[in-house]
Design a protein around this motif. Structure first.
Motif, mmCIF file in Angstrom:
data_model
loop_
_atom_site.group_PDB
_atom_site.id
_atom_site.type_symbol
_atom_site.label_atom_id
_atom_site.label_comp_id
_atom_site.label_asym_id
_atom_site.label_seq_id
_atom_site.Cartn_x
_atom_site.Cartn_y
_atom_site.Cartn_z
ATOM 1 N N UNK A 214 101.242 55.051 -33.612
ATOM 2 C CA UNK A 214 101.315 54.077 -34.691
ATOM 3 C C UNK A 214 102.410 54.398 -35.711
ATOM 4 N N UNK A 215 102.916 55.642 -35.702
ATOM 5 C CA UNK A 215 103.978 56.025 -36.642
ATOM 6 C C UNK A 215 105.376 55.865 -36.024
ATOM 7 N N UNK A 216 105.447 55.453 -34.755
ATOM 8 C CA UNK A 216 106.743 55.316 -34.096
ATOM 9 C C UNK A 216 107.212 56.592 -33.437
ATOM 10 N N UNK A 217 106.338 57.575 -33.189
ATOM 11 C CA UNK A 217 106.689 58.814 -32.510
ATOM 12 C C UNK A 217 106.470 58.605 -31.006
ATOM 13 N N UNK A 218 107.504 58.829 -30.219
ATOM 14 C CA UNK A 218 107.418 58.672 -28.767
ATOM 15 C C UNK A 218 106.825 59.950 -28.180
ATOM 16 N N UNK A 219 105.632 59.836 -27.567
ATOM 17 C CA UNK A 219 104.997 61.029 -27.016
ATOM 18 C C UNK A 219 104.882 61.001 -25.498
ATOM 19 N N UNK A 220 105.151 59.888 -24.867
ATOM 20 C CA UNK A 220 105.273 59.805 -23.411
ATOM 21 C C UNK A 220 106.524 58.995 -23.102
ATOM 22 N N UNK A 221 107.340 59.496 -22.167
ATOM 23 C CA UNK A 221 108.613 58.817 -21.917
ATOM 24 C C UNK A 221 109.104 59.170 -20.523
#
Length: 634
Positions: A214-221
């Protein structure tokens, strides 16, 4: 004759500049550019819109895959309160038998559920049992009270949270639920699920897909370089919250350095970013359309799909190119019609020009013919002069080669005289002895004496024969020459000097005979010159050694002549093969030996090089084309 119909009138009218025409053509050009740009713009928008729709369809598949992966673990924490040992452990936390029984139970449940870790915590957040109890970094004893999923579960609501583990630094999704007995909460049951398997499938595929919180942090890519990056810089209060919950622990959470970022329709964005595929590959700039779907649960995550817009822009360029071709066709049609209109004026101009050309044609033909005759005569004379010059040069070169041989023979005259004087003296003495032995009737001794006289005469014949062969003029034909034989013949001429000056000679040859394309007599002349220079260079050296080595490599024959002299200085190496350049005292050398040797080698199609040996001394290398024993050409 009417002045308006005269050729001069039409010629002057055609040559008058027209500013109005230039302005009109400028407007037409700008209009064409505007049309091409509009075609490119709308084609690009349509193509990107199709990419956006396709990306949204692909995202629906990924959303379903994620929801299915999470839903099957949603019920698992709540089922742990059905185990009586878990309830008893929370009531009797210090009982070792209960701890061991619950650890084994959690370990079994974790294996069956294919989850990452299952652990039980009390109301203070202290972990009492865990499925990874056997491992050194077990969760037992860890306090999870600061984690949001634990706080939610303690408030009576199911806890859902994604974060990087503080113990094993392993990311995962946490499901937490309270453990109740008779309506009273005794502790927490937490299941950690590793979502890296989803990410691995993304990486193996061709799609560029990411999942952000929800904060815009990419944790899976599917792109490792973007993992734990942010879509925009984080606000200070968000950073403080993430640090307090230690959701991403020691990750930097730096924003992605977008080169450009503009909003598109339906929530999509067109971005450009500089990326590097490998550490040794140059960076490149890629542009993509970012399609996003925000999930209602869990916690407002956002799925992101990147579509490369290079194909869309290629389609737009193709459409723009087609419009250029179409506009070009209309322009050509216009020019064709305009050309037909100007045909009459062009004919009038052509008539004037043709009359003028006809009047001057004969004069021009005569002048050109005279110039061509003079040029032809000059070229004939120049060809004749050059032919004579080439003949003289060829004769001069042969004479120079012969002079070089004579110079070498002159330098060796002392040793040759010594070689002939000794056997002549021996012949005189032994012939006198033969007379005496015959007078005394010692026929056997006289026969042996006469045999020695024959051997000495044969040796003298070999010396004079070798000198005769060396001194004769060479032919210009190239044949297959035995290199060991040429080395031996040249060595024969300096053998006496080697003995007198106490020079150690070593020869390294391949096991089989080796042949090269050259002329034997001139090759021997080059070798004799190199031998003589090496012996001169070693005057005054403590160690005197002359080494000749022959090797075959890549269709070439290499002859190395090395000495143990002082070597060659840099300024000498630069001018070594210049005619009349010598380092010998005046009167001992003309400076032509190496220049002639280099020219002879070049006529063979080879190369003569000079360098310094690593251990001291100079090395001269003759490089020739390898040949078989039968080859021959002129």
């Amino acid at each position: 004759m009417d002045s308006n119909n005269s050729p001069l009138y039409w010629r002057q009218r055609m040559e008058q500049p027209s500013n109005h025409k230039l302005l009109a053509w400028g407007v037409v050009l700008l209009a064409c550019v505007a049309i091409v740009w509009q075609v490119y713009f709308w084609t690009e928008r349509l193509a990107i819109g199709k990419l956006q729709a396709s990306g949204a369809q692909r995202l629906e598949v990924y959303v379903s895959s994620l929801e299915n992966a999470l839903e099957k673990y949603d019920f698992l924490p709540k089922t742990l309160e059905l185990n009586r040992d878990v309830i008893r452990l929370l009531q009797q936390p210090e009982d070792p038998q209960l701890i061991d029984a619950v650890n084994h139970y959690l370990e079994q449940m974790n294996d069956q559920a294919k989850s990452s870790t299952i652990f039980i915590s009390n109301l203070d957040g202290n972990t009492r049992a865990a499925s990874n109890w056997r491992q050194p970094d077990s969760f037992i004893g860890d306090n999870i009270a600061f984690r949001p999923y634990a706080q939610d579960a303690l408030r009576g609501t199911p806890g859902r949270f994604y974060g990087v583990g503080t113990t094993r630094l392993e990311p995962g999704y946490f499901f937490a639920h309270g453990i109740y007995q008779n309506g009273r909460m005794l502790g927490l049951a937490t299941v950690k699920v590793n979502l890296e398997s989803l990410e691995k499938r993304w990486v193996q595929g061709a799609d560029k897909v990411m999942l952000a919180d929800e904060h815009g942090v990419i944790f899976l890519s599917s792109m490792p370089d973007w993992k734990y990056k942010t879509l925009a810089p984080l606000a200070p209060d968000v950073l403080a919250l993430l640090n307090r919950t230690r959701q991403y622990y020691s990750k930097e959470l730096a924003p992605i350095p977008f080169l450009s970022d503009r909003q598109w329709g339906n929530g999509a964005r067109v971005i450009s970013v500089r990326e590097q595929e490998r550490f040794d590959a140059p960076q490149k700039i890629t542009s993509s359309v970012m399609t996003q779907i925000k999930l209602k649960s869990p916690r407002g995550w956002t799925f992101i799909y990147l579509s490369d817009i290079s194909q869309a822009r290629a389609s737009a360029r193709s459409a723009a190119a087609f419009s250029c071709v179409l506009l070009g066709f209309f322009m050509l049609l216009f020019f064709y019609l305009r050309q037909r209109r100007a045909a009459v004026a062009q004919k009038l101009r052509a008539r004037v020009d043709l009359q003028h050309a006809y009047d001057n044609l004969e004069t021009m033909v005569e002048e050109r013919t005279s110039e061509l005759n003079a040029m032809t005569q000059s070229l004939s004379q120049e060809i004749e002069v050059r032919s004579k010059a080439e003949q003289k040069l060829h004769i001069t070169q042969n004479e120079l080669f012969q002079a070089g041989k004579m110079a070498v023979l002159g330098q060796m005259s002392a040793s040759i005289t010594h070689e002939l004087n000794q056997p002549l003296t021996a012949l005189r003495t032994m012939s006198d002895n033969a007379v005496i032995l015959l007078e005394r009737g010692r026929l056997d001794d006289a026969r042996r004496n006469l045999g020695k006289i024959s051997d000495i005469a044969a040796r003298m014949g070999a010396i004079t024969g070798q000198l005769k062969v060396f001194a004769r003029k060479s032919t210009t034909s190239l044949t297959s020459v035995s290199i060991p034989t040429a080395i031996s013949n040249a060595l024969f001429l300096v053998e006496r000097r080697l003995q007198v000056e106490n020079v150690r000679f070593t020869l390294h040859l391949p096991p089989d005979d080796i042949f090269a394309m050259c002329e034997s007599n001139r090759l021997e002349q080059v070798l004799v010159n190199l031998y003589a220079n090496a012996l001169d260079a070693m005057n005054g050296s403590e160690v005197r050694s002359l080494r000749v080595e022959v090797e075959a490599r890549d269709g070439l024959v290499l002859i190395h002549v090395a000495d143990t002299g002082p070597g060659l200085a840099d300024e000498v190496l630069e001018r070594l093969f210049e005619p009349f350049f010598t380092t010998k005292p005046q009167g001992l050398g003309l400076g032509l030996g190496l220049a002639i040797s280099e020219q002879i080698t070049r006529q063979f199609g080879g190369v003569l090089r000079a360098s310094n040996a690593p251990g001291g001394g100079a090395i001269f290398t003759i490089e020739l084309q390898m040949a078989t024993q039968e080859e021959k050409h002129v």
